[in-house]
Enzyme design. Sequence first.
Site, PDB file in Angstrom:
ATOM      1  N   GLY A  17       0.834  -1.212   0.000  1.00  0.00           N
ATOM      2  CA  GLY A  17       0.000   0.000   0.000  1.00  0.00           C
ATOM      3  C   GLY A  17       0.862   1.252   0.000  1.00  0.00           C
ATOM      4  O   GLY A  17       1.863   1.315   0.698  1.00  0.00           O
ATOM      5  N   ARG A  78       0.468  -5.167  -4.768  1.00  0.00           N
ATOM      6  CA  ARG A  78       0.553  -6.288  -3.832  1.00  0.00           C
ATOM      7  C   ARG A  78       0.573  -7.510  -4.750  1.00  0.00           C
ATOM      8  O   ARG A  78      -0.436  -7.839  -5.360  1.00  0.00           O
ATOM      9  CB  ARG A  78      -0.674  -6.333  -2.929  1.00  0.00           C
ATOM     10  CG  ARG A  78      -0.857  -5.071  -2.064  1.00  0.00           C
ATOM     11  CD  ARG A  78      -1.926  -5.322  -1.022  1.00  0.00           C
ATOM     12  NE  ARG A  78      -2.434  -4.095  -0.419  1.00  0.00           N
ATOM     13  CZ  ARG A  78      -1.885  -3.494   0.644  1.00  0.00           C
ATOM     14  NH1 ARG A  78      -0.799  -3.987   1.187  1.00  0.00           N
ATOM     15  NH2 ARG A  78      -2.433  -2.411   1.154  1.00  0.00           N
ATOM     16  N   ASP A 109       5.452  -4.778   6.232  1.00  0.00           N
ATOM     17  CA  ASP A 109       5.852  -6.096   6.731  1.00  0.00           C
ATOM     18  C   ASP A 109       5.577  -7.211   5.721  1.00  0.00           C
ATOM     19  O   ASP A 109       6.346  -8.175   5.638  1.00  0.00           O
ATOM     20  CB  ASP A 109       5.235  -6.387   8.105  1.00  0.00           C
ATOM     21  CG  ASP A 109       3.744  -6.544   8.027  1.00  0.00           C
ATOM     22  OD1 ASP A 109       3.116  -5.761   7.307  1.00  0.00           O
ATOM     23  OD2 ASP A 109       3.205  -7.453   8.685  1.00  0.00           O
ATOM     24  N   THR A 132       4.432   2.560   6.095  1.00  0.00           N
ATOM     25  CA  THR A 132       3.025   2.167   6.145  1.00  0.00           C
ATOM     26  C   THR A 132       2.289   3.173   7.012  1.00  0.00           C
ATOM     27  O   THR A 132       2.770   3.541   8.089  1.00  0.00           O
ATOM     28  CB  THR A 132       2.770   0.754   6.712  1.00  0.00           C
ATOM     29  OG1 THR A 132       1.378   0.641   7.048  1.00  0.00           O
ATOM     30  CG2 THR A 132       3.575   0.433   7.961  1.00  0.00           C
ATOM     31  N   ASP A 134      -0.128   2.491   8.624  1.00  0.00           N
ATOM     32  CA  ASP A 134      -0.568   1.750   9.818  1.00  0.00           C
ATOM     33  C   ASP A 134       0.480   1.766  10.930  1.00  0.00           C
ATOM     34  O   ASP A 134       0.167   1.427  12.072  1.00  0.00           O
ATOM     35  CB  ASP A 134      -0.895   0.299   9.450  1.00  0.00           C
ATOM     36  CG  ASP A 134      -2.160   0.182   8.621  1.00  0.00           C
ATOM     37  OD1 ASP A 134      -2.863   1.194   8.477  1.00  0.00           O
ATOM     38  OD2 ASP A 134      -2.435  -0.921   8.111  1.00  0.00           O
ATOM     39  N   ASP A 136       2.839  -0.166  11.779  1.00  0.00           N
ATOM     40  CA  ASP A 136       2.894  -1.383  12.595  1.00  0.00           C
ATOM     41  C   ASP A 136       4.073  -2.298  12.248  1.00  0.00           C
ATOM     42  O   ASP A 136       3.924  -3.512  12.123  1.00  0.00           O
ATOM     43  CB  ASP A 136       1.563  -2.154  12.497  1.00  0.00           C
ATOM     44  CG  ASP A 136       1.183  -2.492  11.064  1.00  0.00           C
ATOM     45  OD1 ASP A 136       1.870  -2.037  10.131  1.00  0.00           O
ATOM     46  OD2 ASP A 136       0.190  -3.212  10.871  1.00  0.00           O
ATOM     47  N   ARG A 178      -6.100  -2.096   9.431  1.00  0.00           N
ATOM     48  CA  ARG A 178      -6.685  -3.441   9.331  1.00  0.00           C
ATOM     49  C   ARG A 178      -6.407  -4.221  10.616  1.00  0.00           C
ATOM     50  O   ARG A 178      -7.266  -4.876  11.149  1.00  0.00           O
ATOM     51  CB  ARG A 178      -6.067  -4.140   8.123  1.00  0.00           C
ATOM     52  CG  ARG A 178      -6.907  -5.208   7.546  1.00  0.00           C
ATOM     53  CD  ARG A 178      -6.373  -5.713   6.232  1.00  0.00           C
ATOM     54  NE  ARG A 178      -5.015  -5.307   5.932  1.00  0.00           N
ATOM     55  CZ  ARG A 178      -4.527  -5.143   4.718  1.00  0.00           C
ATOM     56  NH1 ARG A 178      -5.316  -5.338   3.690  1.00  0.00           N
ATOM     57  NH2 ARG A 178      -3.281  -4.811   4.509  1.00  0.00           N
TER      58      ARG A 178
HETATM   59  O1  F6P Z   1      -1.432   0.074   4.015  1.00  0.00           O
HETATM   60  C1  F6P Z   1      -2.205  -0.519   5.033  1.00  0.00           C
HETATM   61  C2  F6P Z   1      -3.624  -0.245   4.783  1.00  0.00           C
HETATM   62  O2  F6P Z   1      -3.743   1.125   4.747  1.00  0.00           O
HETATM   63  C3  F6P Z   1      -4.641  -0.832   5.765  1.00  0.00           C
HETATM   64  O3  F6P Z   1      -4.895  -0.072   6.882  1.00  0.00           O
HETATM   65  C4  F6P Z   1      -5.846  -1.005   4.869  1.00  0.00           C
HETATM   66  O4  F6P Z   1      -6.739  -1.947   5.355  1.00  0.00           O
HETATM   67  C5  F6P Z   1      -5.209  -1.446   3.611  1.00  0.00           C
HETATM   68  O5  F6P Z   1      -3.984  -0.767   3.532  1.00  0.00           O
HETATM   69  C6  F6P Z   1      -6.013  -1.213   2.362  1.00  0.00           C
HETATM   70  O6  F6P Z   1      -5.279  -1.697   1.280  1.00  0.00           O
HETATM   71  P1  F6P Z   1      -5.767  -1.709  -0.222  1.00  0.00           P
HETATM   72  O7  F6P Z   1      -5.545  -0.359  -0.761  1.00  0.00           O
HETATM   73  O8  F6P Z   1      -4.918  -2.719  -0.898  1.00  0.00           O
HETATM   74  O9  F6P Z   1      -7.206  -2.042  -0.177  1.00  0.00           O
END
Ligand code: F6P
Length: 329
Positions: A17, A78, A109, A132, A134, A136, A178
Amino acid sequence: MNRTKKIKKIAVMTSGGDAPGLNACIRAVVRTAIYNQLQVVGIQHGFEGMISGDFIPMNANSVSNIIQLGGTILKSSRSEQFKTKEGRLMAYEKIKKEGLDAIVLIGGDGSFEGAKVFTNEHDVSFIGIPKTIDNDISDTDVCIGYDTALNTAMQAIDKIRDTAQSHERIFIVEVMGRDSGYIAYGAGLAGGTEAILVPETKADYCNLEQVLKKGWDRIKSSLIIVVAEGDESGGGFKVAETVKKYMPSHYVGVCILGHIQRGGSPSAADRNLASKLGYAAIEGLLADKTNVMVGMKLNAICFTPLNQIKRHHLDINTNLLKMITALSI
Ligand code: F6P
């Protein structure tokens, strides 16, 4: 790849992401590498581009005027294909053909997990840079993108509060995360919300009911709850249903911030972190540090082996919960 050989050519890539500050980091990596007479290529579209050989040569000008931009000029993905042995073998062949001595992986991660598997199978060298929203990832105090996302969420809460107060309404603001409560906790604290629900703790609905009712009894003119998308309550709309049961005569609005939090111009803190980590990654490679992640702890650069990097959770302790309760009365 011979790890004792002098590094001559590197690649930089972004994976997973996106997060504000990726471009500032790419810029720092490319400029520091060129400053040290290294050749640089960009790998486009993350591991997908590594598999397909989507490489572009980069020079100091390729990264001009990008420090302030959100997103990533190298694109990201991804990759499901990279999770397969065949996919990784294709990626390895492309790396060999391109003559890359090391890869700077700006990722989270999940991307680091992929790199660990890859380095166990093939003779490749990585250096990881944590990003990130997040926040984390272990072995760094903060990840690229968190500060900007936090500010975006806080500003959204401020705006919601204006309308909530004007109409004396309750609002639930759902933020990203998430598995991580970092944005919810940080933005909730900064936005002065009445309650914060994060995946790291079970939502205490009894306490929530009390906080909300007490708040209204004291004639608060608005109530705001921030909830992380991954909270076990099920997110913004589910929390709203519960709150509606406690306070049936009140308007309960829901605002899902979603991907807005991933975009925008990076904050000064994110640009500076990204620049420092990008610079340190190349310095690290030149000092023979490979298959490590470069992080920032207590304002100092540190290197940790990639195979020690884990997902890191917000430490919700009783002191923190007490503070949140005290500040929301
Ligand atoms: O990068 C982490 C995150 O922001 C999470 O908090 C979220 O659930 C996810 O990415 C969403 O990812 P995508 O854009 O692939 O739906």
